[in-house]
Design a protein around this motif. Structure first.
Motif, PDB file in Angstrom:
ATOM      1  N   VAL A 203      86.195  -1.502  37.186  1.00  0.00           N
ATOM      2  CA  VAL A 203      86.960  -1.538  35.936  1.00  0.00           C
ATOM      3  C   VAL A 203      87.380  -2.969  35.618  1.00  0.00           C
ATOM      4  CG1 VAL A 203      89.018  -0.691  34.752  1.00  0.00           C
ATOM      5  CG2 VAL A 203      87.775   0.821  36.308  1.00  0.00           C
ATOM      6  N   VAL A 204      87.837  -3.682  36.639  1.00  0.00           N
ATOM      7  CA  VAL A 204      88.248  -5.071  36.456  1.00  0.00           C
ATOM      8  C   VAL A 204      87.068  -5.911  35.973  1.00  0.00           C
ATOM      9  CG1 VAL A 204      89.149  -7.131  37.603  1.00  0.00           C
ATOM     10  CG2 VAL A 204      90.090  -4.877  38.171  1.00  0.00           C
ATOM     11  N   ARG A 205      85.929  -5.715  36.602  1.00  0.00           N
ATOM     12  CA  ARG A 205      84.725  -6.463  36.210  1.00  0.00           C
ATOM     13  C   ARG A 205      84.376  -6.208  34.748  1.00  0.00           C
ATOM     14  NH1 ARG A 205      80.143  -4.663  33.679  1.00  0.00           N
ATOM     15  NH2 ARG A 205      78.621  -6.330  33.762  1.00  0.00           N
ATOM     16  N   PHE A 206      84.463  -4.950  34.298  1.00  0.00           N
ATOM     17  CA  PHE A 206      84.179  -4.630  32.906  1.00  0.00           C
ATOM     18  C   PHE A 206      85.116  -5.387  31.967  1.00  0.00           C
ATOM     19  CE2 PHE A 206      85.605  -1.881  29.341  1.00  0.00           C
ATOM     20  CZ  PHE A 206      84.464  -1.957  28.557  1.00  0.00           C
ATOM     21  N   LEU A 207      86.402  -5.402  32.289  1.00  0.00           N
ATOM     22  CA  LEU A 207      87.379  -6.048  31.416  1.00  0.00           C
ATOM     23  C   LEU A 207      87.231  -7.568  31.400  1.00  0.00           C
ATOM     24  CD1 LEU A 207      90.508  -3.884  32.223  1.00  0.00           C
ATOM     25  CD2 LEU A 207      89.151  -3.858  30.112  1.00  0.00           C
ATOM     26  N   ALA A 208      86.577  -8.119  32.414  1.00  0.00           N
ATOM     27  CA  ALA A 208      86.364  -9.568  32.479  1.00  0.00           C
ATOM     28  C   ALA A 208      85.012  -9.983  31.923  1.00  0.00           C
ATOM     29  CB  ALA A 208      86.483 -10.049  33.920  1.00  0.00           C
ATOM     30  N   SER A 209      84.210  -9.027  31.494  1.00  0.00           N
ATOM     31  CA  SER A 209      82.849  -9.329  31.050  1.00  0.00           C
ATOM     32  C   SER A 209      82.747  -9.291  29.527  1.00  0.00           C
ATOM     33  CB  SER A 209      81.862  -8.321  31.637  1.00  0.00           C
ATOM     34  OG  SER A 209      81.998  -7.064  30.985  1.00  0.00           O
ATOM     35  N   ARG A 210      81.615  -9.717  29.008  1.00  0.00           N
ATOM     36  CA  ARG A 210      81.363  -9.688  27.573  1.00  0.00           C
ATOM     37  C   ARG A 210      81.257  -8.260  27.052  1.00  0.00           C
ATOM     38  NH1 ARG A 210      76.982 -12.736  27.469  1.00  0.00           N
ATOM     39  NH2 ARG A 210      78.169 -14.685  27.489  1.00  0.00           N
ATOM     40  N   GLU A 211      81.004  -7.320  27.932  1.00  0.00           N
ATOM     41  CA  GLU A 211      80.891  -5.928  27.513  1.00  0.00           C
ATOM     42  C   GLU A 211      82.182  -5.390  26.910  1.00  0.00           C
ATOM     43  OE1 GLU A 211      79.483  -3.716  30.841  1.00  0.00           O
ATOM     44  OE2 GLU A 211      77.543  -4.722  30.886  1.00  0.00           O
TER      45      GLU A 211
ATOM     46  N   ARG B 172      88.137 -19.963  26.867  1.00  0.00           N
ATOM     47  CA  ARG B 172      88.188 -18.674  26.180  1.00  0.00           C
ATOM     48  C   ARG B 172      88.083 -17.562  27.217  1.00  0.00           C
ATOM     49  NH1 ARG B 172      87.919 -19.342  20.751  1.00  0.00           N
ATOM     50  NH2 ARG B 172      87.337 -17.164  20.358  1.00  0.00           N
ATOM     51  N   GLY B 173      89.008 -17.631  28.156  1.00  0.00           N
ATOM     52  CA  GLY B 173      88.919 -16.821  29.357  1.00  0.00           C
ATOM     53  C   GLY B 173      89.553 -15.451  29.248  1.00  0.00           C
ATOM     54  N   ARG B 174      89.620 -14.782  30.389  1.00  0.00           N
ATOM     55  CA  ARG B 174      90.122 -13.419  30.465  1.00  0.00           C
ATOM     56  C   ARG B 174      91.132 -13.298  31.594  1.00  0.00           C
ATOM     57  NH1 ARG B 174      85.405 -15.455  30.379  1.00  0.00           N
ATOM     58  NH2 ARG B 174      84.425 -14.116  31.926  1.00  0.00           N
ATOM     59  N   VAL B 175      92.108 -12.428  31.364  1.00  0.00           N
ATOM     60  CA  VAL B 175      93.101 -12.092  32.384  1.00  0.00           C
ATOM     61  C   VAL B 175      93.082 -10.588  32.567  1.00  0.00           C
ATOM     62  CG1 VAL B 175      95.545 -12.130  33.024  1.00  0.00           C
ATOM     63  CG2 VAL B 175      94.568 -14.045  31.725  1.00  0.00           C
ATOM     64  N   VAL B 176      93.065 -10.146  33.817  1.00  0.00           N
ATOM     65  CA  VAL B 176      93.211  -8.727  34.121  1.00  0.00           C
ATOM     66  C   VAL B 176      94.431  -8.590  35.027  1.00  0.00           C
ATOM     67  CG1 VAL B 176      92.173  -6.645  35.059  1.00  0.00           C
ATOM     68  CG2 VAL B 176      90.717  -8.381  33.978  1.00  0.00           C
ATOM     69  N   VAL B 177      95.398  -7.826  34.558  1.00  0.00           N
ATOM     70  CA  VAL B 177      96.656  -7.622  35.285  1.00  0.00           C
ATOM     71  C   VAL B 177      96.603  -6.266  35.976  1.00  0.00           C
ATOM     72  CG1 VAL B 177      99.147  -7.364  35.047  1.00  0.00           C
ATOM     73  CG2 VAL B 177      97.928  -9.045  33.639  1.00  0.00           C
ATOM     74  N   MET B 178      96.915  -6.244  37.262  1.00  0.00           N
ATOM     75  CA  MET B 178      96.884  -4.993  38.012  1.00  0.00           C
ATOM     76  C   MET B 178      98.265  -4.358  38.015  1.00  0.00           C
ATOM     77  SD  MET B 178      94.679  -3.073  39.482  1.00  0.00           S
ATOM     78  CE  MET B 178      93.370  -4.310  39.620  1.00  0.00           C
ATOM     79  N   SER B 179      98.424  -3.305  37.210  1.00  0.00           N
ATOM     80  CA  SER B 179      99.661  -2.536  37.209  1.00  0.00           C
ATOM     81  C   SER B 179      99.442  -1.299  38.085  1.00  0.00           C
ATOM     82  CB  SER B 179     100.075  -2.173  35.779  1.00  0.00           C
ATOM     83  OG  SER B 179     101.285  -1.451  35.776  1.00  0.00           O
ATOM     84  N   SER B 180      99.806  -0.140  37.617  1.00  0.00           N
ATOM     85  CA  SER B 180      99.733   1.088  38.409  1.00  0.00           C
ATOM     86  C   SER B 180     100.100   2.243  37.503  1.00  0.00           C
ATOM     87  CB  SER B 180     100.732   0.996  39.572  1.00  0.00           C
ATOM     88  OG  SER B 180     100.953   2.257  40.173  1.00  0.00           O
ATOM     89  N   ILE B 181      99.801   3.472  37.918  1.00  0.00           N
ATOM     90  CA  ILE B 181     100.349   4.594  37.156  1.00  0.00           C
ATOM     91  C   ILE B 181     101.872   4.616  37.285  1.00  0.00           C
ATOM     92  CG2 ILE B 181      98.279   6.009  37.137  1.00  0.00           C
ATOM     93  CD1 ILE B 181      99.524   7.703  39.363  1.00  0.00           C
ATOM     94  N   ALA B 182     102.417   3.860  38.237  1.00  0.00           N
ATOM     95  CA  ALA B 182     103.867   3.664  38.285  1.00  0.00           C
ATOM     96  C   ALA B 182     104.346   2.835  37.098  1.00  0.00           C
ATOM     97  CB  ALA B 182     104.279   2.986  39.584  1.00  0.00           C
ATOM     98  N   GLY B 183     103.419   2.230  36.349  1.00  0.00           N
ATOM     99  CA  GLY B 183     103.766   1.564  35.111  1.00  0.00           C
ATOM    100  C   GLY B 183     103.809   2.508  33.927  1.00  0.00           C
TER     101      GLY B 183
END
Length: 267
Positions: free
Chosen positions: A229-237, A129-140
């Motif tokens: 920010v990445v850590r937040f998105l990968a955490s239970r928070e 039940r994992g998490r993925v964080v994708v690194m885009s950019s404001i160029a996205g």
């Protein structure tokens, strides 16, 4: 340490330098075992040695490499909880100046790397039940000058994130995108040096000040700020956040470009 992440296994692509390195260090501080991967072994091994992690040299855009990478992580660590798809680059030209090979390289570096690694990791992520964080950019989110391949690739990552979140949320997998603005990394430093020379500026610091002049926070981010920010998105928070695009650009995306001239005129 973060109880959410302590003992978890995190895979970071492009983990040897810049944002990827900062992300790896942040997760290691949270008690996770971090596997850094990329095509250059030397920076990976340096980071892994310093954080007590694992370095595995691999091409994230190659299906065989990705399958072997995930298999090794599972063999050695027994689980995989988080994938940070951070690898990217290439695509710095206009459409007219982008030949077929450059186009393929831009999409491979910016989209295929994320697609292939996450696809290989999905069974393990579903199990955890994992998490993925994708690194885009404001160029996205918007187009800069002469960066056609990069812009298209970073836009595509947001679509990939949404597709993954839509299809695998029912399996407990959360997927989100981060869109940084300027970040003071070695790659950005090189861009600032080139910009300073072309624009007749004094040095790198003046170049950074110039490109962030119209950004509300008026400075580039530090890699640690994006890692947070990445850590937040990968955490239970962030347990009820999936399919989101989190913009970390100092406010650049909220600026109404046609009114910048008024600001400079003191109006």
């Amino acid at each position: 340490m973060d109880a959410d992440l302590n003992g978890h296994v995190v895979l970071v692509t492009g983990g040897g330098t810049g944002i990827g390195e900062a992300v790896a260090r942040r997760f290691a501080r949270e008690g996770a075992h971090v596997v850094v991967t990329g095509r250059r072994a030397e920076p990976l091994e340096r980071v892994a040695a310093e954080i007590g992690g694992t370095a595995i040299a691999a091409d994230a855009a190659d299906s065989a490499d990705a399958a072997a990478l995930v298999a090794r992580v599972l063999e050695e660590q027994g689980r995989l909880d988080v994938v940070v798809a951070n690898a990217g680059g290439h695509g710095f030209a206009t459409v007219a100046d982008t030949d077929d090979a450059a186009w393929e390289n831009a999409l491979r570096a910016n989209v295929t790397t994320a697609f292939v690694v996450v696809r290989a990791a999905l069974p393990a992520l579903i199990a955890a039940r994992g998490r993925v964080v994708v690194m885009s950019s404001i160029a996205g989110l918007a187009a800069g000058p002469s960066v056609a391949g990069y812009t298209v690739g970073k836009h595509a990552l947001i679509g990939l994130t949404r597709s993954l979140a839509r299809d695998y949320g029912r399996h407990g997998v959360r997927v989100n995108t981060v869109c940084p603005g300027w970040v003071a990394t070695p790659m950005a430093d090189d861009e600032m040096d080139a910009f300073a020379a072309a624009a007749g500026l004094t040095d790198r610091d003046e170049a950074y000040a110039t490109v962030t002049r119209d950004v509300p926070l008026a400075r580039p981010a530090q890699p640690d700020e994006i890692a947070a920010v990445v850590r937040f998105l990968a955490s239970r928070e962030s347990s009820y956040i999936t399919g989101a695009t989190v913009v970390a650009d100092g406010g650049a995306h909220i600026v109404d470009v046609p009114t910048i001239a008024f600001d400079h005129a003191g109006m």
